[in-house]
Motif scaffolding. Structure first.
Motif, PDB file in Angstrom:
ATOM      1  N   THR A 397       0.831  -1.194   0.000  1.00 14.47           N
ATOM      2  CA  THR A 397       0.000   0.000   0.000  1.00 14.47           C
ATOM      3  C   THR A 397       0.867   1.247   0.000  1.00 14.47           C
ATOM      4  OG1 THR A 397      -0.129  -0.024   2.418  1.00 14.47           O
ATOM      5  CG2 THR A 397      -1.866  -1.168   1.213  1.00 14.47           C
ATOM      6  N   THR A 398       0.313   2.325  -0.514  1.00 11.96           N
ATOM      7  CA  THR A 398       1.019   3.596  -0.569  1.00 11.96           C
ATOM      8  C   THR A 398       0.300   4.601   0.318  1.00 11.96           C
ATOM      9  OG1 THR A 398       1.719   3.173  -2.848  1.00 11.96           O
ATOM     10  CG2 THR A 398       1.809   5.457  -2.073  1.00 11.96           C
ATOM     11  N   PRO A 399       0.996   5.182   1.310  1.00 14.63           N
ATOM     12  CA  PRO A 399       0.328   6.154   2.173  1.00 14.63           C
ATOM     13  C   PRO A 399       0.027   7.442   1.419  1.00 14.63           C
ATOM     14  CG  PRO A 399       2.676   6.026   2.688  1.00 14.63           C
ATOM     15  CD  PRO A 399       2.395   4.929   1.709  1.00 14.63           C
ATOM     16  N   ASP A 400      -1.015   8.147   1.866  1.00 18.67           N
ATOM     17  CA  ASP A 400      -1.377   9.411   1.221  1.00 18.67           C
ATOM     18  C   ASP A 400      -0.288  10.459   1.399  1.00 18.67           C
ATOM     19  OD1 ASP A 400      -3.780   8.359   0.441  1.00 18.67           O
ATOM     20  OD2 ASP A 400      -4.832   9.025   2.231  1.00 18.67           O
ATOM     21  N   GLY A 401       0.225  10.564   2.620  1.00 16.19           N
ATOM     22  CA  GLY A 401       1.232  11.580   2.904  1.00 16.19           C
ATOM     23  C   GLY A 401       2.361  11.037   3.749  1.00 16.19           C
ATOM     24  N   VAL A 402       3.550  11.555   3.553  1.00 11.65           N
ATOM     25  CA  VAL A 402       4.727  11.169   4.332  1.00 11.65           C
ATOM     26  C   VAL A 402       5.539  12.416   4.634  1.00 11.65           C
ATOM     27  CG1 VAL A 402       4.894   8.837   3.383  1.00 11.65           C
ATOM     28  CG2 VAL A 402       6.072  10.723   2.234  1.00 11.65           C
ATOM     29  N   SER A 403       6.406  12.306   5.638  1.00 17.79           N
ATOM     30  CA  SER A 403       7.372  13.370   5.918  1.00 17.79           C
ATOM     31  C   SER A 403       8.758  12.836   5.595  1.00 17.79           C
ATOM     32  CB  SER A 403       7.286  13.785   7.390  1.00 17.79           C
ATOM     33  OG  SER A 403       7.652  12.705   8.236  1.00 17.79           O
ATOM     34  N   PRO A 404       9.724  13.700   5.301  1.00 16.69           N
ATOM     35  CA  PRO A 404      11.065  13.228   4.933  1.00 16.69           C
ATOM     36  C   PRO A 404      11.691  12.315   5.986  1.00 16.69           C
ATOM     37  CG  PRO A 404      10.831  15.553   4.417  1.00 16.69           C
ATOM     38  CD  PRO A 404       9.603  15.163   5.167  1.00 16.69           C
ATOM     39  N   SER A 405      11.391  12.556   7.265  1.00 16.16           N
ATOM     40  CA  SER A 405      12.014  11.755   8.316  1.00 16.16           C
ATOM     41  C   SER A 405      11.389  10.368   8.460  1.00 16.16           C
ATOM     42  CB  SER A 405      11.916  12.488   9.654  1.00 16.16           C
ATOM     43  OG  SER A 405      10.558  12.737   9.988  1.00 16.16           O
ATOM     44  N   THR A 406      10.191  10.136   7.870  1.00 16.25           N
ATOM     45  CA  THR A 406       9.537   8.843   8.003  1.00 16.25           C
ATOM     46  C   THR A 406       9.667   7.974   6.762  1.00 16.25           C
ATOM     47  OG1 THR A 406       7.434   9.752   7.208  1.00 16.25           O
ATOM     48  CG2 THR A 406       7.817   9.788   9.591  1.00 16.25           C
ATOM     49  N   ILE A 407      10.329   8.482   5.719  1.00 18.01           N
ATOM     50  CA  ILE A 407      10.507   7.680   4.512  1.00 18.01           C
ATOM     51  C   ILE A 407      11.457   6.533   4.815  1.00 18.01           C
ATOM     52  CG2 ILE A 407      11.414   7.698   2.157  1.00 18.01           C
ATOM     53  CD1 ILE A 407      10.492  10.548   1.894  1.00 18.01           C
ATOM     54  N   GLU A 408      11.065   5.320   4.388  1.00 18.99           N
ATOM     55  CA  GLU A 408      11.886   4.144   4.666  1.00 18.99           C
ATOM     56  C   GLU A 408      13.203   4.243   3.917  1.00 18.99           C
ATOM     57  OE1 GLU A 408       9.871   0.551   3.862  1.00 18.99           O
ATOM     58  OE2 GLU A 408       8.244   0.939   5.282  1.00 18.99           O
ATOM     59  N   LYS A 409      14.231   3.754   4.601  1.00 16.10           N
ATOM     60  CA  LYS A 409      15.556   3.788   3.998  1.00 16.10           C
ATOM     61  C   LYS A 409      15.635   2.785   2.864  1.00 16.10           C
ATOM     62  CE  LYS A 409      17.926   5.189   8.236  1.00 16.10           C
ATOM     63  NZ  LYS A 409      18.974   4.868   9.221  1.00 16.10           N
ATOM     64  N   GLY A 410      16.230   3.202   1.794  1.00 15.64           N
ATOM     65  CA  GLY A 410      16.423   2.312   0.659  1.00 15.64           C
ATOM     66  C   GLY A 410      17.858   2.422   0.168  1.00 15.64           C
ATOM     67  N   ALA A 411      18.149   1.643  -0.850  1.00 19.74           N
ATOM     68  CA  ALA A 411      19.492   1.693  -1.405  1.00 19.74           C
ATOM     69  C   ALA A 411      19.704   3.019  -2.121  1.00 19.74           C
ATOM     70  CB  ALA A 411      19.681   0.531  -2.380  1.00 19.74           C
ATOM     71  N   SER A 412      20.705   3.776  -1.728  1.00 25.09           N
ATOM     72  CA  SER A 412      20.977   5.070  -2.361  1.00 25.09           C
ATOM     73  C   SER A 412      22.424   5.121  -2.815  1.00 25.09           C
ATOM     74  CB  SER A 412      20.702   6.220  -1.375  1.00 25.09           C
ATOM     75  OG  SER A 412      21.496   6.065  -0.214  1.00 25.09           O
ATOM     76  N   GLU A 413      22.644   5.973  -3.792  1.00 24.29           N
ATOM     77  CA  GLU A 413      23.995   6.106  -4.335  1.00 24.29           C
ATOM     78  C   GLU A 413      24.906   6.760  -3.298  1.00 24.29           C
ATOM     79  OE1 GLU A 413      26.238   8.206  -8.148  1.00 24.29           O
ATOM     80  OE2 GLU A 413      24.043   8.164  -8.005  1.00 24.29           O
ATOM     81  N   GLN A 414      25.987   6.070  -2.944  1.00 18.08           N
ATOM     82  CA  GLN A 414      26.888   6.547  -1.907  1.00 18.08           C
ATOM     83  C   GLN A 414      28.051   7.322  -2.535  1.00 18.08           C
ATOM     84  OE1 GLN A 414      26.309   6.158   1.381  1.00 18.08           O
ATOM     85  NE2 GLN A 414      24.397   5.104   0.878  1.00 18.08           N
ATOM     86  N   THR A 415      28.290   8.540  -2.069  1.00 17.31           N
ATOM     87  CA  THR A 415      29.446   9.335  -2.494  1.00 17.31           C
ATOM     88  C   THR A 415      30.234   9.725  -1.256  1.00 17.31           C
ATOM     89  OG1 THR A 415      28.151  11.380  -2.385  1.00 17.31           O
ATOM     90  CG2 THR A 415      28.231  10.229  -4.499  1.00 17.31           C
ATOM     91  N   GLU A 416      31.459  10.104  -1.458  1.00 16.16           N
ATOM     92  CA  GLU A 416      32.318  10.437  -0.326  1.00 16.16           C
ATOM     93  C   GLU A 416      31.851  11.707   0.358  1.00 16.16           C
ATOM     94  OE1 GLU A 416      36.364  10.651  -1.440  1.00 16.16           O
ATOM     95  OE2 GLU A 416      36.491   8.545  -2.063  1.00 16.16           O
ATOM     96  N   ALA A 417      32.023  11.747   1.665  1.00 25.36           N
ATOM     97  CA  ALA A 417      31.671  12.922   2.463  1.00 25.36           C
ATOM     98  C   ALA A 417      32.881  13.323   3.280  1.00 25.36           C
ATOM     99  CB  ALA A 417      30.483  12.612   3.365  1.00 25.36           C
ATOM    100  N   GLU A 418      32.913  14.577   3.715  1.00 18.66           N
ATOM    101  CA  GLU A 418      34.023  15.051   4.534  1.00 18.66           C
ATOM    102  C   GLU A 418      33.502  15.803   5.737  1.00 18.66           C
ATOM    103  OE1 GLU A 418      36.404  18.119   2.792  1.00 18.66           O
ATOM    104  OE2 GLU A 418      34.781  18.810   1.485  1.00 18.66           O
ATOM    105  N   VAL A 419      34.287  15.756   6.815  1.00 20.37           N
ATOM    106  CA  VAL A 419      33.910  16.418   8.056  1.00 20.37           C
ATOM    107  C   VAL A 419      34.684  17.723   8.155  1.00 20.37           C
ATOM    108  CG1 VAL A 419      33.815  16.263  10.555  1.00 20.37           C
ATOM    109  CG2 VAL A 419      33.473  14.205   9.179  1.00 20.37           C
TER     110      VAL A 419
END
Length: 581
Positions: A397-419
């Motif tokens: 099922t697809t919910p009517d509305g979601v917020s960015p913090s509640t979206i399920e984690k999925g496979a995403s393209e990983q790029t390098e990050a720096e601190v």
């Protein structure tokens, strides 16, 4: 169940045959179990069947049974050949030859379905137009050779009985008063009126019971309600459900009369008395109290009927907890009205002691008793042709509305990050609640490098909320330091704080939220999210929020913006984890 087993397995137990008046061995049909409700009887039947015993019980679900549904839809098609649902139903059952996909395909392409079963029903419809409803039902069943079909089913006798009841319902419809039917909204004597009348009739109390097959099974134990047992007798009767609380059933509709002195004007002085039911017990109680005496009187009558059905032996369930005084039960009525008390293996009736057989029943069902197959949840029928292949695929099922913090984690393209560090760790003395503290800290960065009066009002509000003056000053300094670092690092043309967004996700849900900060530059924009979490490793904690940042990025890109990168700002650490896109 155990008591019934013991009785039937005891060869010394004999009963007097009602016809020959001679003694013979006990059989299942000599035993009846009486309870107040069909629901309880169905539970008894389930246990007895699991123990290998045959039972006879008029169960609910006649109209929903397979043979009646097939006949009903066949009659619906004969009544109205334009009924596409009836046509599709018949063509995709064991009486037809089409699959569900083929049937729907024909409806889409041609507007109708071509199948041999429908041809047979068309022939019935085109027959003698002077036929009555009973003849139409009989001709429809004959055209389908339905009695021959159900004779091969595992429950052939029950299916045949159900079809015979359908024909008797047609006969009852024909002989019923036409004006009475019209007052109920059923006009005419044709097949459409009969089908509508039948659909409504089976919704009445006890009007949807499966008929008992016209077969005498000597091994079957009869299960009957107290009410339905009136006028019948058995050699051995077991009276159960003595613990059911006696109370009026609400809502209740009845007739009230002042007196019966003048029967000629009785109806003129009659009144309709309605007692509603409420969700609040205290509101219902005022109505139920007035009807309690009548309910107890009716319970006495039914109890008398149940206790007088045995010709030779009466067995009474004696749940001692039903005498707790928490409500009137049939056992309360029996013990008080007859002055009965169970004393071990003796029954005290008034002042007289009577020897009785006393058996302690099981407290729970045996662990090896298999009830799962009898619970009615087995799924597909063992008869008929299936138009749909069963599948265990889970429904997505697809919910009517979601917020960015509640979206399920999925496979995403990983790029390098720096601190990147712009300031030393923020020293915070004392304990502050995570949510409240985080919200307050966000307010500081939302305000940013604003005019001094606004900063002072924010500082006063923070002190009222319990932050120390030192911490407030440190936060104001941290905001100034952070804004200075942003300008040096990105040279933004504009800074948007608490930017609202709304977008449609790829799955079709509406996503809305607030981005803490968006920096616009000549080349594109950067997304920065503030976090007040207490962490040890900035880079490791960054991974927990990549899905949220990706949702922000997608939303901005769908609105036509070019996103150069995303970042998490760890306020306590004075670090920024930056990831370029």
């Amino acid at each position: 169940g155990e008591r019934v087993r013991d009785i039937l397995s005891d060869e010394s137990v004999q009963v007097i045959d009602r016809r020959t008046k001679e003694l013979r061995g006990i059989q299942g049909r000599d035993i009846a179990i009486l309870c107040q409700t069909h629901k309880t009887l169905e539970q008894y039947a389930q246990v007895l069947r699991a123990q290998g015993r045959k039972v006879r019980l008029e169960e609910a679900g006649w109209f929903e049974s397979r043979p009646v549904q097939l006949a009903f839809y066949a009659l619906s098609y004969v009544s109205n050949p334009g009924d596409r649902h009836a046509a599709l139903y018949m063509a995709t059952t064991e009486l037809g030859s089409a699959s569900l996909e083929q049937g729907i395909g024909q409806l889409i392409e041609h507007g109708s379905i071509s199948d041999s079963v429908l041809d047979s029903l068309d022939a019935v419809r085109e027959g003698d137009v002077t036929r009555n409803v009973y003849a139409m039902v009989a001709d429809t069943l004959d055209a389908l050779s339905f009695y021959d079909v159900v004779s091969l089913w595992p429950d052939a006798t029950q299916a045949r009985a159900s079809l015979l009841r359908l024909q008797s319902e047609a006969e009852e419809f024909m002989t019923s008063n036409r004006e009475a039917r019209s007052s109920g909204g059923f006009y005419g004597d044709g097949l459409p009126s009969f089908l509508a009348w039948l659909s409504v009739k089976v919704t009445g109390k006890d009007k949807n019971r499966k008929p008992t097959p016209r077969v005498q099974d000597e091994d079957a134990i009869e299960l009957v309600t107290w009410h339905a047992s009136k006028g019948r007798e058995w050699p051995i009767v077991i009276v159960g459900e003595m613990d059911r609380k006696v109370e009026p059933r609400l809502p209740n509709l009845g007739l009230g009369f002042d007196d019966f002195s003048d029967l000629g004007t009785l109806l003129d002085r009659a009144s309709i008395e309605y007692s509603p039911s409420f969700a609040a017990p205290e509101a219902t109680e005022s109505f139920s109290t007035a009807l309690q005496a009548e309910a107890e009187l009716e319970a006495r009558r039914l109890l008398y009927v149940a206790l007088t059905r045995a010709r030779e032996k009466l067995i009474i369930e004696w749940p001692t907890y039903a005498l707790s005084g928490k409500g009137i039960t049939p056992l309360d009525i029996l013990t008080s009205a007859c002055e009965i008390e169970l004393c071990g293996r003796q029954l005290k009736v008034g002042e007289e002691m009577i020897e009785v057989e006393h058996f302690l029943g099981a407290q729970e069902l045996p662990g090896d008793l298999e009830l799962s197959e009898l619970a009615g949840s087995s799924g597909l029928s063992s008869i008929g042709r299936r138009a749909i292949t069963p599948s265990s695929e889970e429904l997505q099922t697809t919910p009517d509305g979601v917020s960015p913090s509640t979206i399920e984690k999925g496979a995403s393209e990983q790029t390098e990050a720096e601190v990147l560090s712009y300031a030393p760790a923020l020293e915070i003395d004392g304990e502050y609640a995570g949510a409240e503290f985080g919200t307050l800290v966000h307010r500081f960065f939302e305000v940013g490098n604003t005019p001094e009066p606004i900063k002072q009002r924010l500082a006063e509000a923070a002190r009222i909320e319990g932050l120390t003056s030192e911490l407030v000053d440190n936060l104001l300094a941290r905001v100034e330091c952070f804004d200075t670092w942003l300008v040096d690092q990105f040279s933004p043309s504009s800074i948007h704080r608490e930017l609202p967004i709304i977008a449609l996700t790829d799955e079709g849900s509406v996503m809305n939220g607030l981005i803490d900060m968006v920096l616009e530059t000549d080349d594109g924009c950067w997304i920065i999210d503030h976090k007040s979490d207490q962490i040890d490793d900035s880079m490791a904690a960054f991974g927990n929020y990549q899905t949220q940042l990706a949702a922000y990025k997608d939303a901005l890109e769908k609105s036509g913006e070019k996103v150069l990168g995303t970042a998490i700002h760890w306020i306590r650490k004075g670090d920024i984890v930056l990831q370029e896109c």
